[in-house]
Design a protein around this motif. Structure first.
Motif, PDB file in Angstrom:
ATOM      1  N   THR A   1       0.848  -1.188   0.000  1.00  0.00           N
ATOM      2  CA  THR A   1       0.000   0.000   0.000  1.00  0.00           C
ATOM      3  C   THR A   1       0.883   1.237   0.000  1.00  0.00           C
ATOM      4  O   THR A   1       2.075   1.167   0.275  1.00  0.00           O
ATOM      5  CB  THR A   1      -0.930   0.010   1.231  1.00  0.00           C
TER       6      THR A   1
ATOM      7  N   SER B   1      -5.286  -3.105   6.558  1.00  0.00           N
ATOM      8  CA  SER B   1      -5.717  -2.136   5.547  1.00  0.00           C
ATOM      9  C   SER B   1      -4.992  -0.830   5.826  1.00  0.00           C
ATOM     10  O   SER B   1      -4.088  -0.773   6.653  1.00  0.00           O
ATOM     11  CB  SER B   1      -7.234  -1.937   5.599  1.00  0.00           C
TER      12      SER B   1
ATOM     13  N   CYS C   1      -3.467   3.732   0.533  1.00  0.00           N
ATOM     14  CA  CYS C   1      -4.300   3.725  -0.659  1.00  0.00           C
ATOM     15  C   CYS C   1      -3.526   3.103  -1.812  1.00  0.00           C
ATOM     16  O   CYS C   1      -2.322   2.837  -1.705  1.00  0.00           O
ATOM     17  CB  CYS C   1      -4.749   5.140  -1.013  1.00  0.00           C
ATOM     18  N   GLY C   2      -4.197   2.879  -2.913  1.00  0.00           N
ATOM     19  CA  GLY C   2      -3.545   2.381  -4.123  1.00  0.00           C
ATOM     20  C   GLY C   2      -2.919   1.025  -3.952  1.00  0.00           C
ATOM     21  O   GLY C   2      -1.846   0.744  -4.496  1.00  0.00           O
ATOM     22  N   SER C   3      -3.566   0.106  -3.199  1.00  0.00           N
ATOM     23  CA  SER C   3      -2.947  -1.176  -2.923  1.00  0.00           C
ATOM     24  C   SER C   3      -2.733  -1.989  -4.191  1.00  0.00           C
ATOM     25  O   SER C   3      -1.720  -2.682  -4.324  1.00  0.00           O
ATOM     26  CB  SER C   3      -3.787  -1.968  -1.918  1.00  0.00           C
ATOM     27  N   ASP C   4      -3.657  -1.928  -5.151  1.00  0.00           N
ATOM     28  CA  ASP C   4      -3.492  -2.700  -6.390  1.00  0.00           C
ATOM     29  C   ASP C   4      -2.239  -2.251  -7.135  1.00  0.00           C
ATOM     30  O   ASP C   4      -1.447  -3.073  -7.620  1.00  0.00           O
ATOM     31  CB  ASP C   4      -4.723  -2.546  -7.283  1.00  0.00           C
ATOM     32  N   GLU C   5      -2.046  -0.955  -7.237  1.00  0.00           N
ATOM     33  CA  GLU C   5      -0.870  -0.425  -7.922  1.00  0.00           C
ATOM     34  C   GLU C   5       0.407  -0.789  -7.164  1.00  0.00           C
ATOM     35  O   GLU C   5       1.422  -1.172  -7.764  1.00  0.00           O
ATOM     36  CB  GLU C   5      -0.979   1.092  -8.062  1.00  0.00           C
TER      37      GLU C   5
ATOM     38  N   VAL D   1       0.884  -3.347  -5.097  1.00  0.00           N
ATOM     39  CA  VAL D   1       1.141  -4.777  -5.241  1.00  0.00           C
ATOM     40  C   VAL D   1       1.768  -5.072  -6.597  1.00  0.00           C
ATOM     41  O   VAL D   1       2.732  -5.845  -6.714  1.00  0.00           O
ATOM     42  CB  VAL D   1      -0.157  -5.593  -5.048  1.00  0.00           C
ATOM     43  N   ALA D   2       1.257  -4.436  -7.647  1.00  0.00           N
ATOM     44  CA  ALA D   2       1.796  -4.671  -8.997  1.00  0.00           C
ATOM     45  C   ALA D   2       3.261  -4.254  -9.074  1.00  0.00           C
ATOM     46  O   ALA D   2       4.085  -4.934  -9.705  1.00  0.00           O
ATOM     47  CB  ALA D   2       0.959  -3.912 -10.016  1.00  0.00           C
TER      48      ALA D   2
ATOM     49  N   LYS E   1       5.335  -6.930  -7.235  1.00  0.00           N
ATOM     50  CA  LYS E   1       5.381  -8.190  -7.981  1.00  0.00           C
ATOM     51  C   LYS E   1       6.363  -8.091  -9.144  1.00  0.00           C
ATOM     52  O   LYS E   1       7.150  -9.008  -9.391  1.00  0.00           O
ATOM     53  CB  LYS E   1       3.989  -8.552  -8.492  1.00  0.00           C
TER      54      LYS E   1
ATOM     55  N   SER F   1      -2.278   6.939  -8.266  1.00  0.00           N
ATOM     56  CA  SER F   1      -3.672   6.787  -7.846  1.00  0.00           C
ATOM     57  C   SER F   1      -3.926   7.380  -6.471  1.00  0.00           C
ATOM     58  O   SER F   1      -5.039   7.330  -5.968  1.00  0.00           O
ATOM     59  CB  SER F   1      -4.051   5.301  -7.848  1.00  0.00           C
TER      60      SER F   1
END
Length: 818
Positions: free
Chosen positions: A755, A768, A771-775, A777-778, A781, A801
Motif C-alpha cells: 500500500t 488495511s 491507498c492504491g494497494s493494487d498499484e 502490489v503490482a 510483484k 492513484s
C-alpha cells in the motif's frame, strides 16, 4: 579497515628482511587512540564456546558487514582448565583460532580474561576444582586464589603473545580486561578491605603481564590506574563518568536483549530503544561501545549458569542464536554505525557545546578548526513528539529519539525511524528429508534400581556432603544412600532439607516421591510418608542441579544438594530419628552417564517404546536436512533432560516448563528498557527449539539423536526443521529505496500486502490503510517475485492513484519467502 601500520625490520646478521605489522594503542580522556588517531569503536560480543568453529567466520563476517570494528569475548576458565593443569583449547574452546578469525576479517578484538566472567555461564566460569585446594577463598585477597588466578591469566596472556595476537605485535587485541563486575552493587563492599587489596593486586598483576595494551575493569568505580573503569547496562552509560580524567568513556556491555529463563516469557529489546541509548552515549562523549550480545549463541552441554538459565542464549541479539541476521535490529544498527562514523573526527577532536531546550530536548554540537562539525538532536521525553528548529530548519523528533546530522545540516538518521526490513523467522519441514514424522526410536531404561540399591557407590562418609564439591561438576546428579534398621513394619515421614534444585527419594529401590524447587527458591523441605519393612531398609536420595550459581558476592559458596540436611524420619508421637550423621555412601552421576549411552550403538530395545516414563534413554537416526539453513530439533512433548547429536551435547532441554501466561502486552520502545517490558511466548514452553549446528551433522549418512528423559515425555513428536526468513516487510518514502530479501537461496514467492501510506496492523498482520494497494502490489510483484532480493527506488511518480496522499509518499510491502 586497516588495523595496523607496518614497519620494516632488517635482520642484518642473516641478510633477511621481513615486515612486522604493529598497532600502537593508548588513550586520553577523550578516546581510545590507535596509531596516533582518536577513534570511535563499535564492538560486539561473540562468545566462542557458544557457537562452533565452523560458524565463526560467518558470524564475524556478518558482524563486520553490520558496521562493527571489533569483536569482544570473555575467556572461559572452566572450559579451558576442566581439571587442574589439564588444558583444553580444542573445538569450540579454540580461543586462538577464534582470535585469528577476527584478525583475518580485519577487525579488532577485546579480550575479557576475567577470569571470573558471570556471563550466565555455569559457576561464572570458575572451575569447581578450585575448592579442592586447601584454604581457597575466591575473588579476594587470598593467596591460593591469587596463585590460581594468576596462573590461568598468565597462561592466556602467554598464548596470545606466542601467536602475536596483541595489537602491538600486529594482532587484533586492542583492549584486555581483568576481573569482572567486582564493583557492581555491593559485591566489593561485602568483601571488605580484602576486596580492595585484591583489586589493587589484580591491576598490578595484569599490568606486569601486558603494559602496552590498555586494561579495563568494568563496573569498577575505584579501578586503580592505569586500569580504565567502564560502564555496563541497558541505559545510563550516557551519564557515566570514568574515575580518572585520562580514561575514555567505554560502554562494555550494552545489553541488546536478555537471556531466556526456564519458566519465563522471552524478553525482547526494541531496536529503536537500543539505538537511542547508543546515540545518547556518543552524544555524551562516548568512544567505545560494545553490544552484549551481538551473537548470543547456545549453552551447549551443561554450560548454562543456573539454575534458571535456558539452553538458548539468543539474547535477542542482532545475529540470532543460529547465526541468522535479525531484522530490523541488525540493519537499523548498521545504519546508526555508518551515521556516527561520518562524524568520527568531530566526536573525538571537536569542542562540545550543548543547548538544553527544556522538556528533554537537547542540541549537541561537536566542532573545531578544520573539522566538519557534527550534531545530535535528542528528544528524551518518553511520551511527547517534538519539532526542533535548528539553524533555520525544522527537524521532527519522535518521543525518545535522537537525530544525527553529520554536517549539522541534514538528518541522515533518527533512532526511532526504522527503514530496515523486518524479517519474521519460521521453522520449515520441507527441507528436512524423510525423517520429519517417521523417526524410529529405540530405548534403554536408566538403571535406577541398581543405583538406588547402592550399586556403584564409590565412597562412604558419616555426613551429608555438598553436591558441587563432591561431583566437581562432573554431573548434574549425586546419589546419597544410607541404611536404617527397624524391628517391625512401621510408617515414617521421610523429611529431607535440601538446597538442590530437584530431589528424588527411593526406599528399598522404589521411588516414593520427587519435588522440584519452585519460584526461584532453591532451599526446600521434601516430605513423604514411607513404610519400612522389618530389618534393614535402604534410603537413596538423588539430588539434581540445573546449573550452578554464577553471580553475586560469595556466589561460589552457595550450597547445592543435601549438604548437612537434616534428613530425618519422623515417627509416631513426633519421635525423630536424625540420619544426617549416619553412614552415607555416594555415587556421582547416573548409570547411563557413566556408560556414555549417548555414544552407545548396541543393545537398545526396539519395537513399541514406553512414553511418559521418567529416567529413560531414547535413540533414533535421521538424515541431515538439505541445504545450508540452520537446523533445529523440536523437542516439544518431552519433559526435562539432555540431548546429543552424534555424541555432541545440544544442552539441557526442559520444554514442559512453561512460561507464565501473563506479562505479554503490546510493546512500546519509549522509555528506559526493563526485561519484563517487551515479552513474547507467555504460556508457552520456555524453550522448544534446540540448535543442531551443521558441523554436528553428517551428510549422506545416518545421524544419531540421543535423549535422556528425566521427567517423562513422549519422543514421538520430535522432528528436525530448518530456520529461515518466512515473511519480510519493509517501507520506504520518496527518495529512499525499498529493499526486501530472503535467505538460504529462498526466493520471494508472493506479495502478500502492499500500500501507499500508513497501513493498519504490523508486519505479518497488516489489515488495511493507505491507498492504491493494487498499484503498489503490482510494483512489488514486477520487481521482486522469483528473486532472492529486490530493491525499488521510491520516486514521486509512484502512487499516481494516490494524488491526495500527503507527501512524502510511502510504500509499504510484505512478501513471503519460500
Amino acid at each position: 579497515m586497516e588495523i595496523s601500520k607496518c614497519c620494516l625490520l632488517l635482520l642484518v646478521a642473516s641478510s633477511l628482511s621481513y615486515i612486522v605489522c604493529s598497532t600502537t594503542v593508548s588513550h586520553d580522556g577523550r578516546a581510545l587512540i590507535i596509531d596516533g588517531q582518536r577513534r570511535v569503536i563499535f564492538s560486539g560480543s561473540i562468545h566462542y564456546p557458544r557457537s562452533t568453529p565452523e560458524m565463526w567466520p560467518d558470524l564475524i563476517r556478518k558482524s563486520k558487514e553490520g558496521g562493527l570494528d571489533a569483536i569482544e569475548t570473555y575467556v572461559f576458565w572452566n572450559g579451558h582448565e576442566p581439571r587442574r593443569r589439564e588444558y583444553n583449547f580444542e573445538g569450540n574452546y579454540d580461543l586462538i583460532r577464534f582470535l585469528e578469525e577476527v584478525q583475518n576479517a580485519g577487525l579488532y578484538a577485546i579480550l575479557r580474561i576475567g577470569p571470573y566472567v558471570c556471563a550466565e555461564w555455569n559457576y561464572g566460569g570458575l572451575p569447581v576444582w578450585l575448592y579442592k585446594i586447601p584454604g581457597m577463598q575466591t575473588r579476594t585477597d587470598n593467596q591460593p586464589w591469587k596463585d590460581e588466578m594468576q596462573n590461568f591469566t598468565t597462561l592466556i596472556v602467554d598464548k596470545v603473545k606466542e601467536e602475536r595476537l596483541l595489537a602491538t605485535q600486529g594482532g587484533p587485541i586492542i583492549l584486555l580486561q581483568i576481573e569482572n563486575e567486582y564493583g557492581n552493587g555491593d559485591i566489593e563492599i561485602r568483601y571488605g578491605e580484602a576486596g580492595h587489596r585484591y583489586i589493587n593486586w589484580c591491576a598490578n598483576m595484569a599490568e606486569s603481564l601486558v603494559s602496552d595494551v590498555p586494561w579495563i575493569m568494568c563496573q569498577q568505580s575505584d579501578a586503580p590506574q592505569p586500569m580504565i573503569n567502564t560502564c555496563n547496562g541497558f541505559s545510563g552509560c550516557d551519564g557515566f563518568t570514568p574515575n580518572n580524567g585520562n580514561s575514555p568513556k567505554i560502554w562494555t556491555e550494552n545489553w541488546t536483549g536478555s537471556f531466556k529463563i526456564w519458566g519465563s516469557p522471552h524478553p525482547h529489546r526494541p531496536v529503536e530503544e537500543v539505538a537511542f541509548q547508543v546515540a545518547r552515549f556518543f552524544q555524551s562523549n562516548g568512544t567505545v561501545q560494545n553490544y552484549y550480545m551481538y551473537h548470543g549463541g547456545t549453552n551447549f552441554g551443561r554450560t548454562s549458569g543456573g539454575p534458571y538459565i535456558a539452553t538458548s542464549y539468543d539474547y535477542d541479539a542482532p545475529l540470532d542464536e543460529y547465526g541468522n541476521i535479525r531484522q530490523p535490529k541488525w540493519g537499523h544498527l548498521k545504519e546508526l554505525h555508518a551515521s556516527v562514523k561520518l562524524m568520527e573526527k568531530a566526536l573525538t577532536y571537536g569542542e562540545v557545546v550543548e543547548d538544553h531546550l527544556g522538556n528533554g530536548l537537547t542540541i549537541t554540537k561537536f566542532s573545531g578548526d578544520g573539522i566538519v562539525p557534527g550534531c545530535f538532536l535528542s528528544n528524551q521525553n518518553s511520551t511527547v513528539d517534538a519539532t526542533i528548529s535548528f539553524q533555520g530548519t525544522n527537524y521532527f523528533l519522535p518521543a525518545w529519539s535522537v537525530s544525527i546530522l553529520p554536517d549539522c545540516k541534514k538528518e541522515v538518521y533518527n533512532t526511532a525511524k526504522v527503514k530496515t526490513q523486518t524479517s519474521i523467522m519460521v521453522t520449515k519441514k520441507d527441507n528436512a528429508g524423510d525423517q520429519s514424522k517417521d523417526l524410529r526410536w529405540s530405548w534403554k531404561p536408566e538403571r535406577l534400581h541398581d543405583s538406588a540399591k547402592g550399586f556403584g557407590n564409590s565412597f562412604t562418609v558419616n555426613k551429608l556432603l555438598e553436591q558441587k564439591t563432591t561431583t566437581v561438576d562432573a554431573s548434574d546428579y549425586l546419589w546419597y544412600t544410607t541404611n536404617v534398621e527397624v524391628s517391625k513394619k512401621e510408617s515414617f515421614t521421610l523429611s529431607v532439607s535440601t538446597t538442590g534444585h530437584i530431589l528424588y527419594a527411593f526406599v528399598n529401590g522404589r521411588l516414593v516421591g520427587s519435588e522440584y524447587a519452585t519460584g526461584g527458591t532453591y532451599n526446600f523441605i521434601f516430605e513423604r510418608k514411607v513404610t519400612f519393612k522389618p530389618g534393614k531398609n535402604q534410603i537413596s536420595l538423588l539430588s539434581a542441579t540445573v546449573g550452578l550459581s554464577n553471580y553475586g558476592a560469595f556466589y561460589d559458596n552457595t550450597p547445592v544438594g543435601i549438604v548437612g540436611g537434616p534428613v530425618k524420619l519422623i515417627g509416631k508421637n513426633n519421635t525423630i530419628l536424625d540420619l544426617s550423621e549416619s553412614n552415607w555412601s555416594y555415587k556421582i552421576g547416573l548409570d547411563g552417564e557413566v556408560r556414555k549411552l549417548q555414544l552407545d550403538e548396541e543393545r537398545w530395545y526396539s519395537g513399541v517404546i514406553p512414553t511418559k516414563r521418567p529416567f529413560t534413554w531414547y535413540k533414533t537416526t535421521f538424515q541431515a536436512p538439505l541445504g545450508s539453513e540452520p537446523v533445529v530439533v523440536d523437542l516439544l512433548g518431552l519433559g526435562k533432560g539432555e540431548a546429543w547429536v552424534n555424541g555432541n551435547s545440544l544442552g539441557r532441554f526442559w520444554p514442559n516448563f512453561t512460561a507464565n501466561p501473563d506479562g505479554c502486552k503490546q510493546c512500546d520502545y519509549r522509555g528506559n528498557f526493563q526485561t519484563n517490558k517487551c515479552q513474547t511466548a507467555c504460556g508457552e514452553a520456555s524453550q522448544r527449539w534446540y540448535h543442531v549446528p551443521r558441523s554436528f551433522l553428517k551428510r549422506g549418512e545416518p545421524n544419531t539423536l540421543t535423549l535422556f528423559e528425566e521427567a517423562g515425555g513422549d519422543p514421538n513428536q520430535v522432528n528436525f526443521q530448518t530456520v529461515t526468513v518466512g515473511t519480510a516487510c519493509t517501507s520506504a518514502g520518496e527518495g529512499d529505496a525499498l529493499s526486501l530479501s530472503c535467505q538460504g537461496g529462498r526466493t520471494i514467492s508472493s506479495v502478500d500486502f502492499a500500500t501507499f501510506g500508513e497501513p493498519d496492523g504490523t508486519c505479518g498482520d497488516y489489515e488495511s490503510g493507505g491507498c492504491g494497494s493494487d498499484e503498489a502490489v503490482a510494483i512489488l510483484k514486477d520487481a521482486c517475485l522469483g528473486r532472492e532480493s529486490c530493491s525499488i527506488k521510491i520516486s514521486d511518480t509512484i502512487g499516481t492513484s494516490c494524488a491526495k496522499l500527503a507527501s512524502p509518499r510511502k510504500l509499504v510491502g510484505q512478501v513471503t519467502c519460500s
